[in-house]
Write an enzyme that holds these catalytic residues in place. Structure first.
Site, mmCIF file in Angstrom:
data_model
loop_
_atom_site.group_PDB
_atom_site.id
_atom_site.type_symbol
_atom_site.label_atom_id
_atom_site.label_comp_id
_atom_site.label_asym_id
_atom_site.label_seq_id
_atom_site.Cartn_x
_atom_site.Cartn_y
_atom_site.Cartn_z
ATOM 1 N N LYS A 120 0.834 -1.201 0.000
ATOM 2 C CA LYS A 120 0.000 0.000 0.000
ATOM 3 C C LYS A 120 0.877 1.263 0.000
ATOM 4 O O LYS A 120 2.085 1.185 0.187
ATOM 5 C CB LYS A 120 -0.953 -0.053 1.202
ATOM 6 C CG LYS A 120 -1.910 -1.266 1.148
ATOM 7 C CD LYS A 120 -2.894 -1.183 -0.007
ATOM 8 C CE LYS A 120 -3.529 -2.477 -0.420
ATOM 9 N NZ LYS A 120 -4.434 -3.124 0.483
HETATM 10 C C1 LIG Z 1 -5.532 -4.200 0.772
HETATM 11 C C2 LIG Z 1 -6.986 -3.951 0.755
HETATM 12 C C3 LIG Z 1 -7.827 -4.273 1.840
HETATM 13 C C4 LIG Z 1 -7.373 -5.076 3.005
HETATM 14 O O1 LIG Z 1 -6.250 -4.600 3.674
HETATM 15 P P1 LIG Z 1 -5.237 -5.664 4.342
HETATM 16 O O2 LIG Z 1 -4.308 -4.770 5.089
HETATM 17 O O3 LIG Z 1 -4.607 -6.428 3.229
HETATM 18 O O4 LIG Z 1 -6.055 -6.522 5.244
HETATM 19 C C5 LIG Z 1 -9.156 -3.902 1.779
HETATM 20 N N1 LIG Z 1 -9.660 -3.270 0.699
HETATM 21 C C6 LIG Z 1 -8.901 -2.970 -0.372
HETATM 22 C C7 LIG Z 1 -9.524 -2.244 -1.518
HETATM 23 C C8 LIG Z 1 -7.553 -3.321 -0.386
HETATM 24 O O5 LIG Z 1 -6.810 -3.056 -1.472
#
Ligand SMILES: *Cc1c(COP(=O)(O)O)cnc(C)c1O
Length: 382
Positions: free
Chosen positions: A188
């Site tokens: 992210k």
């Molecule tokens: C990455 C992601 C999540 C979940 O986050 P994690 O930290 O991987 O649990 C939820 N929604 C979207 C759109 C994502 O890209």
């Protein structure tokens, strides 16, 4: 640690470390305190200050952020939650784990995001929450329906997993008054390794999420050390963010202005490099306001173009196969033409901070060639 390899375009996504992350983790390890500690609380305060909000509650993942936010908003078994099909499956799993029913909605083909009109049409008597997904980092403005939703007691919970640092209007995502969930997973915009954050609307919501993330225990660590018991006040899970992960996030936050600039610069380079390609439509992230998380395009003959680019060593991906077509979510399937078409056409180009301008130009040229190759092959058979 910031050295870029010569073939970074082979990866679709990648974390980017600035260097101080490792020393920050080492300091936590040396402290002997690995759980939810002062470091976690420092990270919460730094994120809250960065966004300009009173508080931020750290949890172990973006999925945990969505789960605890849905609970804090009072979503119960049998309630309906409006959720776009175009999202990572985590959004849907969070709705299911609270016992609610996902009501899949379609998206605007230009942005892959829900709109106020699509949301308005999906509301039923059972709707308890809407989870707009800020796809690729693009803010979603539901203000035209916000009053109506509030009147009906429907919470807006933003899935801002892609959108840390983006703005809605002039305010940072997270500071618009909606419950907001961030992910700090490996790829992210800002990473903790694994981690997440909820921006609550009220002090009461903050308390609820703090209790849930520590197994329902209400006493502080310090108080517990001096008594023979501890208080379990309600439902809870092991969802806290460890200081080890928070230390990575703190170090990343120190460099976030660079992250923001770099990601915007790289996205604009793609936009310019792709402009001459007639068959390619760029998904609009609203670059003036977004810290982009993805660079996505639509192309004809997507599956063949995908295979051709993979053969050429380009790290392409697809974000995401529509959730309403997944076997696990078949019970809630409904026709969603824009999502289905996007599912067949979208292609995510390599997008991360190790890329150079030359890498991007190489991807664009290779994509142009792949389209010609695939186009010629499909014409020969038509
Ligand atoms: C990455 C992601 C999540 C979940 O986050 P994690 O930290 O991987 O649990 C939820 N929604 C979207 C759109 C994502 O890209």
């Amino acid at each position: 640690m910031t050295v870029s390899s010569s073939a970074d375009f082979t990866r679709n996504a990648s974390p980017y470390l600035y260097g101080p992350e490792a020393a920050a983790v080492a300091r936590v390890l040396e402290s002997g305190q690995y759980g939810h500690t002062r470091v976690t609380e420092d990270f919460e305060q730094r994120v809250a200050a960065y966004l300009g909000v009173p508080e931020a509650v750290a949890v172990s993942s973006g999925t945990a952020a969505l789960h605890t936010a849905l609970l804090a908003a009072g979503v119960r078994p049998g309630d309906e939650v409006i959720v776009p099909s175009m999202t990572f499956c985590a959004t849907v799993q969070a709705v299911l784990v609270v016992g609610a029913t996902p009501r899949f909605v379609d998206v605007d083909p230009a942005t892959l995001c829900v709109t106020d009109q699509l949301v308005r049409r999906a509301v039923t008597g059972a709707t308890r929450a809407v989870v707009p997904v800020l796809f690729g980092g693009r803010p979603v403005d539901l203000s035209p329906v916000q009053g109506e939703l509030a009147d009906r007691g429907i919470a807006v919970i933003e899935d801002a997993a892609h959108a840390f640092g983006s703005l809605t209007g002039t305010r940072p995502v997270g500071a618009t008054g909606n419950l907001t969930c961030f992910s700090f997973g490996p790829i992210k915009n800002l990473t903790c390794g694994q981690g997440g954050m909820v921006i609550p609307r009220t002090a009461e919501e903050a308390d609820t999420i703090r209790r849930i993330r520590l197994l329902g225990i209400t006493q502080s660590q310090a108080t517990r050390a001096n008594t023979t018991t501890y208080g379990v006040a309600g439902f809870g899970l092991r969802y806290q963010l460890s200081g080890i992960n928070a230390a990575i996030g703190l170090a990343q936050l120190d460099h976030f202005d660079t992250t923001k600039r770099t990601r915007r610069r790289l996205w604009r380079r793609y936009r310019d490099a792709l402009a001459p390609l007639d068959d390619v439509t760029l998904i609009d992230v609203g670059i003036e306001q977004a810290v982009p998380h993805l660079c996505q395009v639509r192309v004809p003959h997507r599956d063949q173009v995908f295979a051709e680019l993979r053969d050429q060593g380009i790290g392409v991906g697809v974000h995401y196969p529509p959730n309403h077509l997944q076997p696990a979510f078949a019970a809630w399937r409904r026709p969603l033409p824009a999502s289905e078409q996007a599912g067949a056409e979208i292609l995510s180009l390599p997008f991360h901070q190790h890329l150079t301008e030359q890498d991007i130009d190489h991807v664009a040229v290779t994509l142009g060639r792949a389209l010609n190759t695939v186009g010629a092959a499909s014409c020969a058979s038509c």
